[in-house]
Design an enzyme around this catalytic site. Structure first.
Site, PDB file in Angstrom:
ATOM      1  CE  LYS A 179      22.439  21.283  -3.253  1.00 25.47           C
ATOM      2  NZ  LYS A 179      21.068  21.512  -3.758  1.00 25.47           N
ATOM      3  NE  ARG A 221      21.624  27.088  -1.019  1.00 17.28           N
ATOM      4  CZ  ARG A 221      21.388  25.902  -0.446  1.00 17.28           C
ATOM      5  NH1 ARG A 221      22.290  25.326   0.286  1.00 17.28           N
ATOM      6  NH2 ARG A 221      20.232  25.302  -0.639  1.00 17.28           N
ATOM      7  NE  ARG A 244      13.819  17.369   0.109  1.00 18.73           N
ATOM      8  CZ  ARG A 244      14.785  18.175  -0.328  1.00 18.73           C
ATOM      9  NH1 ARG A 244      15.851  17.699  -0.917  1.00 18.73           N
ATOM     10  NH2 ARG A 244      14.672  19.484  -0.183  1.00 18.73           N
ATOM     11  NE  ARG A 300      14.730  20.620   3.762  1.00 16.54           N
ATOM     12  CZ  ARG A 300      15.739  20.929   2.946  1.00 16.54           C
ATOM     13  NH1 ARG A 300      16.619  19.999   2.604  1.00 16.54           N
ATOM     14  NH2 ARG A 300      15.870  22.134   2.470  1.00 16.54           N
ATOM     15  NE  ARG A 358      14.505  25.191  -0.582  1.00 17.61           N
ATOM     16  CZ  ARG A 358      14.089  23.945  -0.351  1.00 17.61           C
ATOM     17  NH1 ARG A 358      12.816  23.710  -0.080  1.00 17.61           N
ATOM     18  NH2 ARG A 358      14.926  22.957  -0.371  1.00 17.61           N
TER      19      ARG A 358
END
Ligand code: AMP
Length: 219
Positions: free
Chosen positions: A13, A89, A128, A163, A174
């Site tokens: 996203k 969300r 990531r 992160r 998640r």
């Protein structure tokens, strides 16, 4: 033109939003980025949000709706609309968004669902890396293994870091949270007749091209 980007963690996203901004004059709001900035600057809001974020759980609706209310009440008059990334969300957030937009005489015009299998997401997220200076989202999978330790941002040369919530354990939670609390929004936007989906399992450019084909019908 107001777009909601829907999709689980690691679906792309944030990357898609950044790439769309190169083509459209829109405003981008990422609740994850806004919360991380609040955590980094040590605000009361940031401190309260941190424990939820570290566990991969959702920050309470009233905190998030408050943050978005502030942003949506101060939109640029000359932008083509907003791209919302990571918000809403929950169904309560989606309803609050509808009311906030209705007050402005606007609505969600497109909910773009980024479809991506869990295994691709877990691999993507664990590798990531994000630039601490410009926010560029990169991935170790894009560079040779010998360069992993010296990975710097290809856009600005800043340090690429992981992160805090991008660990395998947190990612699994998640994904669960997404399925239980956010996936119901697929039906919510289907019922509103604004849902479109794209295959987000390939590279960022493919996602961008698929999204632009859909946006071409609107802009
Ligand atoms: P993201 O950068 O979108 O993956 O968000 C990172 C974390 O911030 C999430 O795992 C949540 O803890 C929190 N967060 C971001 N957006 C929301 C939201 N709309 N509602 C609740 N929590 C959120």
């Amino acid at each position: 033109m107001n777009i909601v980007l829907l999709g689980g963690p690691g679906a792309g996203k944030g990357t898609l939003a950044a790439n769309l901004l190169k083509h459209y004059k829109m405003q981008h709001f990422s609740t994850g980025d806004l919360l991380r900035a609040a955590v980094a600057s040590g605000t009361e809001q940031g401190l309260a949000a941190k424990k939820f974020m570290d566990a991969g759980d959702l920050v309470p609706d009233e905190v998030i709706v408050g943050i978005m209310k502030e942003r949506l009440s101060a939109l640029d008059a000359d932008s083509q609309g907003v791209i919302l990334d990571g918000f809403p969300r929950t169904t309560a957030q989606a309803e609050a968004l509808d009311s906030m937009l209705a007050e402005l005489g606007q609505k969600v015009d497109l909910a773009l669902l980024l479809d991506c299998p869990d295994q691709v997401v877990v691999d993507r997220i664990c590798n990531r890396r994000t630039c601490g200076d410009c926010g560029f989202i990169g991935n170790l999978n894009w560079i040779p293994k010998e360069e992993w330790d010296s990975y710097v941002c290809p856009e600005c040369g800043g340090e690429m870091t992981q992160r805090a919530d991008d660990t395998e354990e947190t990612v699994r939670n998640r994904l669960d949270v997404y399925k239980k609390q956010t996936a119901p929004l697929i039906d919510y936007y289907k019922n509103a007749e604004v849902l479109k989906d794209i295959d987000a399992a390939k590279d960022a450019e493919t996602s961008l091209n698929l999204a632009r084909e859909i946006l071409g019908d609107f802009l």
